[in-house]
Each structure stands twice: as structure tokens, then as C-alpha cells.
Design a protein around this motif. Structure first.
Motif, PDB file in Angstrom:
ATOM      1  N   ILE A  52      51.545 -19.483  27.769  1.00 50.39           N
ATOM      2  CA  ILE A  52      50.999 -18.565  26.779  1.00 50.39           C
ATOM      3  C   ILE A  52      49.535 -18.303  27.109  1.00 50.39           C
ATOM      4  O   ILE A  52      48.786 -19.236  27.424  1.00 50.39           O
ATOM      5  CB  ILE A  52      51.126 -19.155  25.351  1.00 50.39           C
ATOM      6  CG1 ILE A  52      52.589 -19.473  25.038  1.00 50.39           C
ATOM      7  CG2 ILE A  52      50.556 -18.204  24.318  1.00 50.39           C
ATOM      8  CD1 ILE A  52      52.801 -20.098  23.683  1.00 50.39           C
ATOM      9  N   GLU A  53      49.128 -17.064  27.033  1.00 54.29           N
ATOM     10  CA  GLU A  53      47.728 -16.716  27.289  1.00 54.29           C
ATOM     11  C   GLU A  53      46.822 -17.462  26.312  1.00 54.29           C
ATOM     12  O   GLU A  53      47.194 -17.688  25.152  1.00 54.29           O
ATOM     13  CB  GLU A  53      47.512 -15.210  27.157  1.00 54.29           C
ATOM     14  CG  GLU A  53      48.212 -14.388  28.222  1.00 54.29           C
ATOM     15  CD  GLU A  53      47.657 -14.681  29.609  1.00 54.29           C
ATOM     16  OE1 GLU A  53      46.438 -14.954  29.727  1.00 54.29           O
ATOM     17  OE2 GLU A  53      48.451 -14.648  30.572  1.00 54.29           O
ATOM     18  N   ASP A  54      45.640 -17.832  26.783  1.00 53.89           N
ATOM     19  CA  ASP A  54      44.742 -18.682  25.999  1.00 53.89           C
ATOM     20  C   ASP A  54      44.505 -18.157  24.588  1.00 53.89           C
ATOM     21  O   ASP A  54      44.686 -18.874  23.590  1.00 53.89           O
ATOM     22  CB  ASP A  54      43.398 -18.836  26.719  1.00 53.89           C
ATOM     23  CG  ASP A  54      43.507 -19.685  27.980  1.00 53.89           C
ATOM     24  OD1 ASP A  54      44.608 -20.198  28.257  1.00 53.89           O
ATOM     25  OD2 ASP A  54      42.481 -19.836  28.662  1.00 53.89           O
ATOM     26  N   GLU A  55      44.043 -16.910  24.480  1.00 53.19           N
ATOM     27  CA  GLU A  55      43.695 -16.375  23.162  1.00 53.19           C
ATOM     28  C   GLU A  55      44.924 -16.188  22.292  1.00 53.19           C
ATOM     29  O   GLU A  55      44.863 -16.348  21.069  1.00 53.19           O
ATOM     30  CB  GLU A  55      42.924 -15.062  23.316  1.00 53.19           C
ATOM     31  CG  GLU A  55      41.538 -15.239  23.926  1.00 53.19           C
ATOM     32  CD  GLU A  55      40.686 -16.253  23.147  1.00 53.19           C
ATOM     33  OE1 GLU A  55      40.693 -16.211  21.904  1.00 53.19           O
ATOM     34  OE2 GLU A  55      40.018 -17.081  23.804  1.00 53.19           O
ATOM     35  N   GLU A  56      46.042 -15.849  22.899  1.00 48.41           N
ATOM     36  CA  GLU A  56      47.284 -15.744  22.134  1.00 48.41           C
ATOM     37  C   GLU A  56      47.664 -17.098  21.555  1.00 48.41           C
ATOM     38  O   GLU A  56      48.118 -17.200  20.395  1.00 48.41           O
ATOM     39  CB  GLU A  56      48.394 -15.223  23.045  1.00 48.41           C
ATOM     40  CG  GLU A  56      49.739 -15.070  22.363  1.00 48.41           C
ATOM     41  CD  GLU A  56      50.841 -14.655  23.324  1.00 48.41           C
ATOM     42  OE1 GLU A  56      52.023 -14.723  22.924  1.00 48.41           O
ATOM     43  OE2 GLU A  56      50.512 -14.283  24.467  1.00 48.41           O
ATOM     44  N   TRP A  57      47.484 -18.146  22.361  1.00 46.45           N
ATOM     45  CA  TRP A  57      47.827 -19.492  21.892  1.00 46.45           C
ATOM     46  C   TRP A  57      46.895 -19.919  20.752  1.00 46.45           C
ATOM     47  O   TRP A  57      47.341 -20.471  19.746  1.00 46.45           O
ATOM     48  CB  TRP A  57      47.736 -20.474  23.048  1.00 46.45           C
ATOM     49  CG  TRP A  57      48.135 -21.869  22.669  1.00 46.45           C
ATOM     50  CD1 TRP A  57      49.403 -22.360  22.555  1.00 46.45           C
ATOM     51  CD2 TRP A  57      47.260 -22.949  22.328  1.00 46.45           C
ATOM     52  NE1 TRP A  57      49.370 -23.673  22.177  1.00 46.45           N
ATOM     53  CE2 TRP A  57      48.072 -24.058  22.028  1.00 46.45           C
ATOM     54  CE3 TRP A  57      45.880 -23.072  22.268  1.00 46.45           C
ATOM     55  CZ2 TRP A  57      47.537 -25.281  21.652  1.00 46.45           C
ATOM     56  CZ3 TRP A  57      45.346 -24.299  21.891  1.00 46.45           C
ATOM     57  CH2 TRP A  57      46.159 -25.393  21.594  1.00 46.45           C
ATOM     58  N   VAL A  58      45.593 -19.673  20.891  1.00 44.98           N
ATOM     59  CA  VAL A  58      44.641 -20.019  19.829  1.00 44.98           C
ATOM     60  C   VAL A  58      45.000 -19.278  18.545  1.00 44.98           C
ATOM     61  O   VAL A  58      44.995 -19.860  17.453  1.00 44.98           O
ATOM     62  CB  VAL A  58      43.198 -19.681  20.261  1.00 44.98           C
ATOM     63  CG1 VAL A  58      42.242 -19.806  19.069  1.00 44.98           C
ATOM     64  CG2 VAL A  58      42.752 -20.613  21.378  1.00 44.98           C
ATOM     65  N   ALA A  59      45.331 -17.997  18.653  1.00 46.88           N
ATOM     66  CA  ALA A  59      45.692 -17.217  17.467  1.00 46.88           C
ATOM     67  C   ALA A  59      46.940 -17.778  16.803  1.00 46.88           C
ATOM     68  O   ALA A  59      47.021 -17.870  15.564  1.00 46.88           O
ATOM     69  CB  ALA A  59      45.906 -15.754  17.856  1.00 46.88           C
ATOM     70  N   ALA A  60      47.931 -18.177  17.607  1.00 46.02           N
ATOM     71  CA  ALA A  60      49.159 -18.739  17.046  1.00 46.02           C
ATOM     72  C   ALA A  60      48.893 -20.075  16.364  1.00 46.02           C
ATOM     73  O   ALA A  60      49.444 -20.362  15.284  1.00 46.02           O
ATOM     74  CB  ALA A  60      50.203 -18.905  18.149  1.00 46.02           C
ATOM     75  N   GLU A  61      48.038 -20.883  16.965  1.00 46.71           N
ATOM     76  CA  GLU A  61      47.707 -22.171  16.366  1.00 46.71           C
ATOM     77  C   GLU A  61      46.978 -22.002  15.036  1.00 46.71           C
ATOM     78  O   GLU A  61      47.275 -22.686  14.054  1.00 46.71           O
ATOM     79  CB  GLU A  61      46.846 -22.997  17.336  1.00 46.71           C
ATOM     80  CG  GLU A  61      47.605 -23.532  18.531  1.00 46.71           C
ATOM     81  CD  GLU A  61      48.698 -24.501  18.131  1.00 46.71           C
ATOM     82  OE1 GLU A  61      48.372 -25.548  17.546  1.00 46.71           O
ATOM     83  OE2 GLU A  61      49.878 -24.202  18.401  1.00 46.71           O
ATOM     84  N   THR A  62      46.016 -21.106  14.992  1.00 49.05           N
ATOM     85  CA  THR A  62      45.267 -20.893  13.744  1.00 49.05           C
ATOM     86  C   THR A  62      46.173 -20.300  12.673  1.00 49.05           C
ATOM     87  O   THR A  62      46.028 -20.609  11.490  1.00 49.05           O
ATOM     88  CB  THR A  62      44.041 -19.999  13.983  1.00 49.05           C
ATOM     89  OG1 THR A  62      44.459 -18.772  14.592  1.00 49.05           O
ATOM     90  CG2 THR A  62      43.041 -20.682  14.889  1.00 49.05           C
ATOM     91  N   ALA A  63      47.130 -19.463  13.069  1.00 53.12           N
ATOM     92  CA  ALA A  63      48.071 -18.898  12.110  1.00 53.12           C
ATOM     93  C   ALA A  63      48.942 -19.978  11.487  1.00 53.12           C
ATOM     94  O   ALA A  63      49.396 -19.843  10.343  1.00 53.12           O
ATOM     95  CB  ALA A  63      48.943 -17.844  12.784  1.00 53.12           C
ATOM     96  N   ARG A  64      49.145 -21.064  12.244  1.00 51.69           N
ATOM     97  CA  ARG A  64      49.933 -22.193  11.715  1.00 51.69           C
ATOM     98  C   ARG A  64      49.088 -23.159  10.899  1.00 51.69           C
ATOM     99  O   ARG A  64      49.581 -24.179  10.433  1.00 51.69           O
ATOM    100  CB  ARG A  64      50.605 -22.942  12.861  1.00 51.69           C
ATOM    101  CG  ARG A  64      51.842 -22.259  13.405  1.00 51.69           C
ATOM    102  CD  ARG A  64      52.622 -23.187  14.327  1.00 51.69           C
ATOM    103  NE  ARG A  64      51.988 -23.311  15.618  1.00 51.69           N
ATOM    104  CZ  ARG A  64      52.302 -22.564  16.680  1.00 51.69           C
ATOM    105  NH1 ARG A  64      53.230 -21.635  16.572  1.00 51.69           N
ATOM    106  NH2 ARG A  64      51.692 -22.732  17.827  1.00 51.69           N
TER     107      ARG A  64
END
Length: 284
Positions: free
Chosen positions: A222-234
Motif C-alpha cells: 500500500i502506498e505510504d500516504e494511502e496507508w496512513v489515511a487508512a490507519e487514521t480512518a480506523r
């Protein structure tokens, strides 16, 4: 006497358990923030005293009579961890300890791409200036495999940012290695790397997980920023997500690609492999 800090935690708890197989309990002490959580050790004859890295006086009392002190790195990320470590080292020296062991991490350096390693480097520098014998246990990564790999069992994938080679060791092995030094089975001075015989990647984890469950577990990058966004959404705080991301980014530079035979030498056997560690995980 051997005094161990963090003895109610997973890492140094394993060390104390191993010491108890080889050393009379009266020769072991623990310095803990919550003595009530160490009553199982007191019941076995281990000396239990209160100690916190924020209180030098309390530490000196908890280290009283110690020939060797094992310091676990502070988990209080909201505080000045380097100062806490210096307080603990100074207290051990003032209490008369002749050797100090410290749970550091592989790759410790002031210019490391992974921020915590500068803290370990500063602590090791203070140890080197302490005037007593010291050992920095530069452990490979360890911890909760669920946090590292995510819910692979249910999703069928390990979906994480891009990574590079690193060492993932079993805490039981790290604790046993520390005990081996403390009881004198093997000498180790200065910084020592405690790693697997060869580094691994998340592709390796996916392969071993596939063997564990008998079906294919894929590795999804997963692309870095996509992963950070998914983590924060959780619900993960962004600062924590970016902190974790920095670990993956550091592995890509080859910073953790080095392996060393010292852990195997201290254990007198092969360290637990990632296949062994995955096999120990409960089915979820």
C-alpha cells in the motif's frame, strides 16, 4: 545480586523467568513501578522493590546490593526518555553495580532513519561514559505479530507499506539471551546485535503464513500516504501511524539488513524463526 527492571513486562519478564531456572531467587531483585504486579515473583523469593526512571533515589534503593543491573528501555514516549535512561544508569553506578545491561535496538545511531534509534544511541553513549562494564542488547524488532502483519488470517493478505529486509526475533529468545549474559554463560561487552541468522521481509511472512494455514496469503503493498489515511480512518492517531510508517521506510534503506550470529551463540541453538513465531499465534 542481579536486579532487573521492567520485570512485569513481556521482554524482561522472560529474562527473570529464565534466571530463576539457574540462579537462587534470593540472588535476584526486580525494580518495578507497580510492586503489586510483581507479587508472583516475591512469592518465589525474588526481592521486589519500587523503582521508576523518574526518581533516582527510588532507583538507588531498588538497585541496592546489585552486582549487575538490566535496564529495559523506557516505554514512556511522552517523557524525556534519554533523561530517564541517564537517571537509571547513574543510579545503578551509584548503587555500586559493576555491569549494566540495556535493551537497545539493532541499528542504533544518531543519524538513523528510524527516530527511536537516536534515543538508544544517546543511551549507549552515556553507558560508555559511565565507568562500569556495559552491554547494549541491540535486539532486532519484536512484539505483537498482529500489529506487524494486520488481520491476515481473515483477509488473506498482509497489506502494509513497502518494506525491506529486517530481523524479527522472538521476545522469549531476547529475554533468554540477556539472562545468558547475566548468569555468566557467555561474555558480551559493548553493543551486540541480536538478530535472526538472516533478515526477512513481509513477503517471507506471507509465505510462512500461507504454510501455516494451508492457503495462499498474499502480500499487498500500500502506498505510504494511502496507508496512513487508512490507519487514521480506523482511529489510529496520525502521529502514531507516521511513526510506524517510519519503521517500514527505514527497512527500505537496508538499515536493518545486517545479521549476526551472537543471538544463536548465546542461546546455544537456532533462534525461533518467523515460521515458529507464526505457528505460535492462535487462529483468529
Amino acid at each position: 545480586m542481579i536486579v532487573v527492571t521492567g520485570a512485569t513486562g513481556a521482554l524482561n519478564g522472560h529474562t527473570v523467568n529464565h534466571l530463576l531456572r539457574h540462579v537462587p531467587p534470593g540472588d535476584i531483585g526486580v525494580s518495578v513501578r507497580s510492586p503489586e504486579r510483581a507479587q508472583h515473583l516475591a512469592g518465589r523469593g525474588v526481592r521486589v522493590r519500587y523503582g521508576t526512571y523518574d526518581d533516582g533515589k527510588a532507583l538507588r534503593h531498588s538497585f541496592e546490593g546489585a552486582d549487575q543491573v538490566l535496564l529495559v528501555s523506557s516505554s514512556d514516549v511522552t517523557d524525556d526518555v534519554v533523561t530517564q535512561h541517564r537517571t537509571a544508569i547513574d543510579a545503578a553506578v551509584e548503587a555500586g553495580a559493576s555491569r549494566i545491561l540495556y535493551t537497545s535496538a539493532q541499528g542504533s545511531a544518531f543519524d538513523s532513519p528510524y527516530p527511536p534509534l537516536a534515543i538508544h544511541a544517546a543511551t549507549e553513549q552515556h553507558l560508555a561514559e559511565s565507568g562500569v562494564a556495559w552491554t547494549a542488547l541491540r535486539n532486532g524488532f519484536y512484539g505483537d505479530l498482529g500489529q506487524l502483519l494486520g488481520p491476515w488470517w481473515s483477509t488473506g493478505t498482509i497489506a502494509k507499506p513497502d518494506d525491506g529486509p529486517f530481523s524479527w526475533i522472538d521476545r522469549r529468545d531476547a529475554g533468554e539471551a540477556a539472562a545468558a549474559i547475566l548468569i555468566g554463560d557467555a561474555s558480551a561487552d559493548g553493543p551486540i546485535d541480536l538478530t535472526l541468522p538472516a533478515p526477512v521481509t513481509l513477503d517471507d511472512f506471507a509465505a510462512r503464513a500461507s504454510e501455516r494455514v494451508g492457503r495462499r496469503i498474499g502480500r499487498v503493498v500500500i502506498e505510504d500516504e494511502e496507508w496512513v489515511a487508512a490507519e487514521t480512518a480506523r482511529g489510529t492517531p496520525e502521529t502514531l501511524a507516521r511513526f510506524t510508517l517510519s519503521m517500514f521506510q527505514a527497512t527500505r534503506t537496508g538499515h536493518f539488513a545486517h545479521s549476526d550470529p551472537t543471538l544463536q551463540r548465546l542461546l546455544g541453538r537456532e533462534p525461533r524463526s518467523i515460521a515458529d513465531q507464526i505457528a505460535d499465534q492462535p487462529a483468529v
